[in-house]
Design an enzyme around this catalytic site. Structure first.
Site, PDB file in Angstrom:
ATOM      1  N   ASP A 132      44.065  27.161  22.784  1.00 54.08           N
ATOM      2  CA  ASP A 132      45.079  26.104  22.832  1.00 54.08           C
ATOM      3  C   ASP A 132      44.934  25.113  21.673  1.00 54.08           C
ATOM      4  OD1 ASP A 132      46.257  23.439  23.711  1.00 54.08           O
ATOM      5  OD2 ASP A 132      46.886  24.725  25.360  1.00 54.08           O
ATOM      6  N   SER A 140      50.931  24.318  21.861  1.00 55.94           N
ATOM      7  CA  SER A 140      50.878  24.717  23.264  1.00 55.94           C
ATOM      8  C   SER A 140      52.293  24.845  23.843  1.00 55.94           C
ATOM      9  CB  SER A 140      50.020  23.732  24.055  1.00 55.94           C
ATOM     10  OG  SER A 140      49.683  24.257  25.315  1.00 55.94           O
TER      11      SER A 140
END
Length: 737
Positions: free
Chosen positions: A210, A65
């Protein structure tokens, strides 16, 4: 000692293979793991700055991320100074909203902005209601990564100045997906695709989101027999678990529930660390959240401070100034150059958008990629509104580099559905309520034909339907055919201010227009119309208010220039609108007339304060003065302190100066900001009907208000007063245009 320094230099220069086992006296290979955490990931910048100060060369990196974002930039050879400077000049509000500057949008995308529709856009397709795939378009985030990362394309991320891996989550299986080759920007984008906020990345039959859902702190990526590191420095910037006393509402319960899986996989990765050798850094980021992107300075500083308790442990892995200088110089020198583009293709991602929407996408081949020029082209296509996002990916095959354009049509297209609400209430007892619905069908044909229908129910009901047809692909000339039915109540006042009666004015007409699009600036139209209008008495003496119906037909002309930065509570720009309607006897009009309407709005922000000026003028030229053809002033921000249209006449002139300042932010679930403002107003009416309410000269007025930029639209709570009128309170939901 000489052997030790030599091997240290080889490792620092990257000349020792990443997977090779070090000799007994070789300095350990240091791997850095950057965890996810949204904006909290800016703390990674401070940690990396301290590692540079301590002269610790990095053998390899892995990130998830935000860690993939910053780690990818650093691993590809970008300096911390360059990364921080880019973040400094980034307009985070614009990047995270996914919206282009409104002044750059085609005018046809601005037409509905002054109707108080809710921000939620839904659609209808294949027999079902559609919702957006994501709350925010990643258009600008993609471009930021391309700008900062430099379009890195390598056969293996091990070939980067610092070998690197990025972790995403396979949305279909829940497994971790590791990027170790290819287009670095795609890897970063997938790793930070927060579900629900940003749309997933489609790649090789997978939907990737993510990486924090599967591996928030990817320690294991750098370990093991085939790992690239002997020592791990792991930086955890994730949001900590809520304490029992902090779980007070269902929102807190949901936040904690969704965080449990992430916290569990972080603990699993932490157990792989040997804290006698490895170092775990967990910056104390306090109340900063994953959404605090504007606090990058403060977060980076907290990251730097978090290293201080670990300086002694980290110093074991420091090298000499000379060795570190060579390593750093090599890292920066080995930055990949822009790829040479051999072929351009368009992915099969749109089955309805006309070719005109993609006409601007013509990247040059046979030369290095000019990402800045391509970004401008992508913005042009994205501005059309036909796509969720317009991105691209790079891939190499048989020593040829392909740039694949990836237009992603809107999930709610081609039938857009919107609804809205208008509300006004005053302490004089006059209340108005309107419910709005809109259907907008795009891509009717290859030239970009559109069909728009609007319905209004309540105080001022009506319906309007228009077919808008450009006369050629990518040409400014267009035609429009429309039909309209509308009605609105009109109250009539005596000279003393008492209500004498009220009329219900109804109009219906069909219209054909030829127009010229002025691109992002506005449009001009010229047309013919035919219809009827009727004024029906609702309250009042029948002798004074005779109902009647008249046929109307004539010509119309209009010009609109719209360069406001936003339609509701604008901060910069201007709006100019002027229209004329001329009804002729020769075309069938029973009572010829000419209507003129014009307004000019201008806004400018000075520091925290916004000034906004408005001028309006309206005039009817007719042989007979008819109540239904009068123009009115009165109401909130339109000679505040008086009732709606309390000033009535054939000619009106109005001037207003507003000032407002944001005094608080609102939770994102509610809206934007809370503003406080004042308004100075003045209106004048001439040529009123005999015996009706009309003041001579200018009528000054003023108001003070609070306004919330809510998801339902601007919500005003204010008071106003005009000369010779009492103080009046208002509740108003909607645009003040």
């Amino acid at each position: 000692m000489i052997r030790r320094l030599l091997l240290s230099a080889l490792i620092a220069l990257g000349l020792l293979a990443p997977g090779a086992a070090p000799a007994a006296d070789t300095p350990p290979r240091v791997g850095v793991v950057l965890g996810g955490g949204g904006a909290r990931g800016f703390a990674h910048l401070g940690v990396l700055a301290e590692l540079e100060r301590l002269r610790i060369p990095i053998a390899c990196m892995a990130g998830t991320s935000a860690g993939a974002l910053i780690g990818g930039f650093y691993a590809s050879g970008q300096s911390l100074a360059h990364i921080r400077a880019t973040f400094e000049r980034t307009d985070w509000d614009r990047v995270l909203s996914g919206q282009l500057n409104r002044a750059d949008l085609p005018f046809k995308r601005k037409r509905d902005d002054y109707r108080n529709y809710f921000d939620l856009l839904t659609g209808f397709r294949d027999g079902s209601l559609r919702l957006p795939r994501a709350a925010v378009s990643s258009q600008h985030i993609d471009q930021l990564m391309r700008e900062l990362g430099g379009n890195v394309l390598v056969d293996s991320f091990a070939q980067l100045p610092i070998p690197f891996q990025a972790v995403a989550t396979d949305l279909l299986t829940g497994d971790a997906y590791v990027f170790d080759h290819g287009d670095l920007a795609i890897a970063q984008r997938a790793s930070m695709a927060v579900p629900g906020l940003f749309e997933p990345v489609e790649l090789d039959g997978r939907l990737l989101v993510d990486g924090g859902m599967a591996r928030q702190l990817p320690v294991e990526n750098l370990q093991g027999p085939n790992g690239c590191a002997d020592v791990i420095i792991a930086i955890d910037v994730g949001t900590p678990s809520l304490k029992r006393e902090d779980i007070r509402s269902f929102v807190d319960v949901l936040a904690q529930y969704t965080q449990i899986g992430v916290l569990q996989n972080v603990r699993q990765q932490e157990q792989k660390l040997d804290l006698n050798r490895d170092v775990l850094i967990r910056p104390m980021l306090g109340q900063y959240t994953a959404a605090d992107f504007k606090a990058h300075h403060e977060l980076a500083e907290l990251g730097r401070l978090a290293v201080q308790p670990h300086v002694q442990a980290l110093s074991r892995y420091s090298v000499s100034e000379a060795d570190y200088a060579r390593w750093q110089s090599t890292r920066l020198a080995l930055r990949p150059t822009a790829p040479h583009i051999d072929t351009v293709t368009i992915a099969a991602g749109s089955d309805m958008a006309p070719a005109a929407s993609l006409a601007a996408l013509k990247p040059a081949t046979g030369q290095p990629l000019d990402s800045a020029h391509l970004s401008r082209q992508l913005d042009q296509a994205y501005a059309s509104g036909d796509f969720e996002r317009v991105g691209y990916r790079l891939w190499r095959e048989d020593n040829r580099t392909t740039l694949e354009l990836m237009p992603q049509e809107r999930s709610v297209a081609p039938n857009y559905l919107r609804m809205g609400l208008g509300l006004t209430s005053g302490t004089d007892g006059q209340n108005a309520f309107n419910l709005l619905f809109s259907h907008h069908r795009i891509w009717l044909n290859a030239w970009g034909g559109e069909w728009r229908t609007e319905l209004a129910f309540g105080h001022s009901p009506g319906a309007h339907s228009e077919w808008y047809q450009p006369l050629g692909a990518d040409r400014p000339l267009f035609m429009a055919l429309s039909a309209r039915i509308e009605q609105h109540p009109l109250r009539i006042y005596l000279p003393g201010g008492e209500q004498l009666g009220s009329l219900n004015v109804r109009r219906q007409a069909v219209q054909a227009e030829l127009g010229w699009s002025l691109g992002a600036s506005g449009e001009a139209r010229l047309g013919v119309f035919r219809g009827s209008e009727r004024a029906e008495r609702e309250v009042g003496d029948p002798a004074q208010f005779e109902s009647g119906r008249a046929a109307i037909a004539g010509l119309t002309a209009s010009l609109t220039l719209d360069q406001f930065d936003r339609p509701k509570l604008p901060r910069e720009g201007y709006l100019l609108h002027a229209d004329m309607t001329r009804a002729f006897s020769v075309l069938g009009t029973e009572q010829p007339y000419t209507h003129l309407n014009s307004r000019l709005d201008w806004a400018q922000t000075l520091g925290a304060d916004t000034l906004r000026a408005t001028l309006k003028y309206a005039r009817t030229f007719a042989r007979e003065r008819i109540a239904g053809d009068q123009h009115g002033l009165g109401g909130f921000l339109n000679v505040s302190g008086m009732g709606p249209n309390q000033l009535l006449g054939q000619e009106t002139l109005f001037a207003r100066l507003m000032g407002y300042r944001q005094i608080a932010a609102l939770p994102s679930a509610i809206g934007g900001g809370l503003y406080a403002g004042v308004s100075l107003e003045a209106g004048r009416v001439r040529h009123a009907l005999p015996g009706l309410y009309a003041r001579q000269g200018w009528v000054p007025a003023a108001s003070a208000y609070l306004v919330a930029d809510s998801l339902l639209g601007p919500l005003f709570l204010g008071v106003g007063k005009a000369t010779q009128s009492g103080l009046m309170g208002y509740l108003y939901l909607g645009s003040d245009f």
